[in-house]
Design a protein around this motif. Sequence first.
Motif, PDB file in Angstrom:
ATOM      1  N   ALA A 162       0.821  -1.213   0.000  1.00 29.00           N
ATOM      2  CA  ALA A 162       0.000   0.000   0.000  1.00 29.00           C
ATOM      3  C   ALA A 162       0.853   1.260   0.000  1.00 29.00           C
ATOM      4  O   ALA A 162       1.932   1.305   0.604  1.00 29.00           O
ATOM      5  CB  ALA A 162      -0.923   0.010   1.216  1.00 29.00           C
ATOM      6  N   GLY A 163       0.349   2.289  -0.657  1.00 29.41           N
ATOM      7  CA  GLY A 163       1.016   3.581  -0.663  1.00 29.41           C
ATOM      8  C   GLY A 163       0.522   4.499   0.438  1.00 29.41           C
ATOM      9  O   GLY A 163       0.774   5.706   0.415  1.00 29.41           O
ATOM     10  N   HIS A 164      -0.193   3.921   1.391  1.00 20.98           N
ATOM     11  CA  HIS A 164      -0.747   4.711   2.492  1.00 20.98           C
ATOM     12  C   HIS A 164      -0.777   3.850   3.749  1.00 20.98           C
ATOM     13  O   HIS A 164      -0.517   2.640   3.704  1.00 20.98           O
ATOM     14  CB  HIS A 164      -2.165   5.175   2.164  1.00 20.98           C
ATOM     15  CG  HIS A 164      -3.172   4.052   2.195  1.00 20.98           C
ATOM     16  ND1 HIS A 164      -3.298   3.124   1.178  1.00 20.98           N
ATOM     17  CD2 HIS A 164      -4.087   3.679   3.141  1.00 20.98           C
ATOM     18  CE1 HIS A 164      -4.232   2.253   1.480  1.00 20.98           C
ATOM     19  NE2 HIS A 164      -4.738   2.553   2.677  1.00 20.98           N
ATOM     20  N   ARG A 165      -1.094   4.490   4.853  1.00 19.30           N
ATOM     21  CA  ARG A 165      -1.371   3.817   6.112  1.00 19.30           C
ATOM     22  C   ARG A 165      -2.667   4.414   6.661  1.00 19.30           C
ATOM     23  O   ARG A 165      -2.836   5.640   6.628  1.00 19.30           O
ATOM     24  CB  ARG A 165      -0.242   4.022   7.128  1.00 19.30           C
ATOM     25  CG  ARG A 165       1.140   3.551   6.631  1.00 19.30           C
ATOM     26  CD  ARG A 165       1.199   2.033   6.560  1.00 19.30           C
ATOM     27  NE  ARG A 165       2.512   1.561   6.159  1.00 19.30           N
ATOM     28  CZ  ARG A 165       2.859   1.254   4.901  1.00 19.30           C
ATOM     29  NH1 ARG A 165       1.967   1.423   3.924  1.00 19.30           N
ATOM     30  NH2 ARG A 165       4.059   0.801   4.617  1.00 19.30           N
ATOM     31  N   ALA A 166      -3.587   3.591   7.164  1.00 17.10           N
ATOM     32  CA  ALA A 166      -4.865   4.094   7.679  1.00 17.10           C
ATOM     33  C   ALA A 166      -5.383   3.161   8.766  1.00 17.10           C
ATOM     34  O   ALA A 166      -5.481   1.948   8.554  1.00 17.10           O
ATOM     35  CB  ALA A 166      -5.893   4.207   6.549  1.00 17.10           C
ATOM     36  N   VAL A 167      -5.694   3.747   9.917  1.00 19.66           N
ATOM     37  CA  VAL A 167      -6.231   2.988  11.044  1.00 19.66           C
ATOM     38  C   VAL A 167      -7.422   3.766  11.603  1.00 19.66           C
ATOM     39  O   VAL A 167      -7.309   4.968  11.896  1.00 19.66           O
ATOM     40  CB  VAL A 167      -5.185   2.778  12.157  1.00 19.66           C
ATOM     41  CG1 VAL A 167      -5.775   1.944  13.298  1.00 19.66           C
ATOM     42  CG2 VAL A 167      -3.928   2.109  11.594  1.00 19.66           C
ATOM     43  N   GLY A 168      -8.559   3.103  11.741  1.00 18.29           N
ATOM     44  CA  GLY A 168      -9.736   3.721  12.323  1.00 18.29           C
ATOM     45  C   GLY A 168      -9.958   3.241  13.743  1.00 18.29           C
ATOM     46  O   GLY A 168      -9.625   2.097  14.087  1.00 18.29           O
ATOM     47  N   VAL A 199      -5.005  13.283  11.781  1.00 16.09           N
ATOM     48  CA  VAL A 199      -6.038  12.786  12.681  1.00 16.09           C
ATOM     49  C   VAL A 199      -7.375  13.407  12.272  1.00 16.09           C
ATOM     50  O   VAL A 199      -7.504  14.627  12.199  1.00 16.09           O
ATOM     51  CB  VAL A 199      -5.718  13.140  14.144  1.00 16.09           C
ATOM     52  CG1 VAL A 199      -6.845  12.672  15.064  1.00 16.09           C
ATOM     53  CG2 VAL A 199      -4.384  12.526  14.563  1.00 16.09           C
ATOM     54  N   GLU A 200      -8.362  12.554  11.973  1.00 13.73           N
ATOM     55  CA  GLU A 200      -9.673  13.021  11.521  1.00 13.73           C
ATOM     56  C   GLU A 200     -10.749  12.535  12.486  1.00 13.73           C
ATOM     57  O   GLU A 200     -10.908  11.327  12.668  1.00 13.73           O
ATOM     58  CB  GLU A 200      -9.982  12.464  10.131  1.00 13.73           C
ATOM     59  CG  GLU A 200      -8.933  12.787   9.078  1.00 13.73           C
ATOM     60  CD  GLU A 200      -9.170  12.016   7.796  1.00 13.73           C
ATOM     61  OE1 GLU A 200     -10.092  12.405   7.031  1.00 13.73           O
ATOM     62  OE2 GLU A 200      -8.468  11.023   7.562  1.00 13.73           O
ATOM     63  N   GLY A 201     -11.463  13.466  13.088  1.00 14.66           N
ATOM     64  CA  GLY A 201     -12.584  13.112  13.944  1.00 14.66           C
ATOM     65  C   GLY A 201     -13.889  13.240  13.185  1.00 14.66           C
ATOM     66  O   GLY A 201     -14.083  14.190  12.415  1.00 14.66           O
ATOM     67  N   ASP A 202     -14.790  12.296  13.372  1.00 17.21           N
ATOM     68  CA  ASP A 202     -16.085  12.316  12.700  1.00 17.21           C
ATOM     69  C   ASP A 202     -17.213  12.231  13.712  1.00 17.21           C
ATOM     70  O   ASP A 202     -17.074  11.604  14.772  1.00 17.21           O
ATOM     71  CB  ASP A 202     -16.207  11.153  11.722  1.00 17.21           C
ATOM     72  CG  ASP A 202     -15.390  11.368  10.459  1.00 17.21           C
ATOM     73  OD1 ASP A 202     -15.371  12.512   9.951  1.00 17.21           O
ATOM     74  OD2 ASP A 202     -14.767  10.408   9.972  1.00 17.21           O
ATOM     75  N   VAL A 203     -18.337  12.840  13.353  1.00 21.58           N
ATOM     76  CA  VAL A 203     -19.534  12.842  14.196  1.00 21.58           C
ATOM     77  C   VAL A 203     -20.659  12.159  13.425  1.00 21.58           C
ATOM     78  O   VAL A 203     -20.943  12.508  12.281  1.00 21.58           O
ATOM     79  CB  VAL A 203     -19.950  14.280  14.558  1.00 21.58           C
ATOM     80  CG1 VAL A 203     -21.213  14.268  15.416  1.00 21.58           C
ATOM     81  CG2 VAL A 203     -18.818  15.002  15.274  1.00 21.58           C
ATOM     82  N   ASP A 204     -21.279  11.158  14.067  1.00 28.12           N
ATOM     83  CA  ASP A 204     -22.458  10.508  13.490  1.00 28.12           C
ATOM     84  C   ASP A 204     -23.702  11.271  13.931  1.00 28.12           C
ATOM     85  O   ASP A 204     -23.885  11.525  15.127  1.00 28.12           O
ATOM     86  CB  ASP A 204     -22.582   9.064  13.975  1.00 28.12           C
ATOM     87  CG  ASP A 204     -21.400   8.197  13.587  1.00 28.12           C
ATOM     88  OD1 ASP A 204     -20.602   8.625  12.742  1.00 28.12           O
ATOM     89  OD2 ASP A 204     -21.290   7.080  14.131  1.00 28.12           O
ATOM     90  N   ALA A 223     -22.997   9.596  17.969  1.00 23.93           N
ATOM     91  CA  ALA A 223     -21.716   8.926  18.230  1.00 23.93           C
ATOM     92  C   ALA A 223     -20.582   9.736  17.622  1.00 23.93           C
ATOM     93  O   ALA A 223     -20.807  10.617  16.777  1.00 23.93           O
ATOM     94  CB  ALA A 223     -21.716   7.505  17.668  1.00 23.93           C
ATOM     95  N   ARG A 224     -19.352   9.402  18.064  1.00 23.94           N
ATOM     96  CA  ARG A 224     -18.139   9.993  17.493  1.00 23.94           C
ATOM     97  C   ARG A 224     -17.095   8.897  17.323  1.00 23.94           C
ATOM     98  O   ARG A 224     -17.076   7.912  18.067  1.00 23.94           O
ATOM     99  CB  ARG A 224     -17.571  11.099  18.397  1.00 23.94           C
ATOM    100  CG  ARG A 224     -18.443  12.358  18.438  1.00 23.94           C
ATOM    101  CD  ARG A 224     -17.889  13.389  19.403  1.00 23.94           C
ATOM    102  NE  ARG A 224     -18.716  14.579  19.393  1.00 23.94           N
ATOM    103  CZ  ARG A 224     -18.283  15.802  19.021  1.00 23.94           C
ATOM    104  NH1 ARG A 224     -17.015  15.965  18.679  1.00 23.94           N
ATOM    105  NH2 ARG A 224     -19.103  16.828  19.026  1.00 23.94           N
ATOM    106  N   HIS A 225     -16.177   9.090  16.352  1.00 27.72           N
ATOM    107  CA  HIS A 225     -15.071   8.157  16.147  1.00 27.72           C
ATOM    108  C   HIS A 225     -13.933   8.903  15.464  1.00 27.72           C
ATOM    109  O   HIS A 225     -14.074  10.083  15.088  1.00 27.72           O
ATOM    110  CB  HIS A 225     -15.520   6.934  15.350  1.00 27.72           C
ATOM    111  CG  HIS A 225     -16.374   7.241  14.165  1.00 27.72           C
ATOM    112  ND1 HIS A 225     -15.878   7.418  12.903  1.00 27.72           N
ATOM    113  CD2 HIS A 225     -17.718   7.427  14.053  1.00 27.72           C
ATOM    114  CE1 HIS A 225     -16.854   7.679  12.060  1.00 27.72           C
ATOM    115  NE2 HIS A 225     -17.989   7.697  12.739  1.00 27.72           N
TER     116      HIS A 225
END
Length: 259
Positions: free
Chosen positions: A70-76, A94-99, A249-251
Amino acid sequence: MRIDSPGLTTDLDLLRLSGSTVTDHGDHLVIRTEANPTFWWGNFVLVPTAPRADEVDRWVARFEEEFPEAGHRAVGFALPGGGTQAWAELGWEVEGDVDLATTGLPVGTKVPDGIQVRALESDDDWEQSAQVGARDTAQDERKDRLVFERRRAAAQRGLVESGRAHWVGAFDGGRLVARLGIVRLGELARYQDVVTLASHRRRGLAGALVRAAGEWAFEDPAVKQLVIVAEDGGPAIGLYQRAGFAEVARHVGVSRPIA
């Protein structure tokens, strides 16, 4: 492995519908999209906890074990907070998301004169959608981004043609200037890819599209709740709250390219 966030659970459902695989390893999931290897959030590791500073090396190693090319790294991470600062200090985004969710039809806005709101149908409609997705890409990266956006548009079109989804756009003189999708997933319907061109923002287009998509979703009596995900701290949250959505929720996710 249990994930409570409706945003993440519907993300996983959507990925499966598009041909991705989700493998449960007990304390984490591995999501793989072989048809679109440049799709960062289609090829990642998902952890059910908040990020911890002492587990950075562990999850990086786990990602690299699964995606060595992979040309990237991503962890949720399914919960917010925790040790995000440790990732940021190492150069990760770092990306925060709101449901947000609602059980009622969203409050819409009046469509401005001269704007046509309709479903995406033709080859040209879907090509315009891919172009909108690549709108802010630097010129030297645009070719690769269009490959990604066209692959994603093809997957979205497949969902529409299956009857599971509806993509709707706002057109100004035949030009697509805003678009979004919604996919029925049992009792939930999930909004996707809400985009308005900078030239047409603050004109109520997103609100009108959210309403139109919600109307389509609720035509199925099985659908009980609409779900949408917004960037934490971003301007879209206020728009969705005014339309009747509430936070549930948030993640958080961390990612970076490989130089």
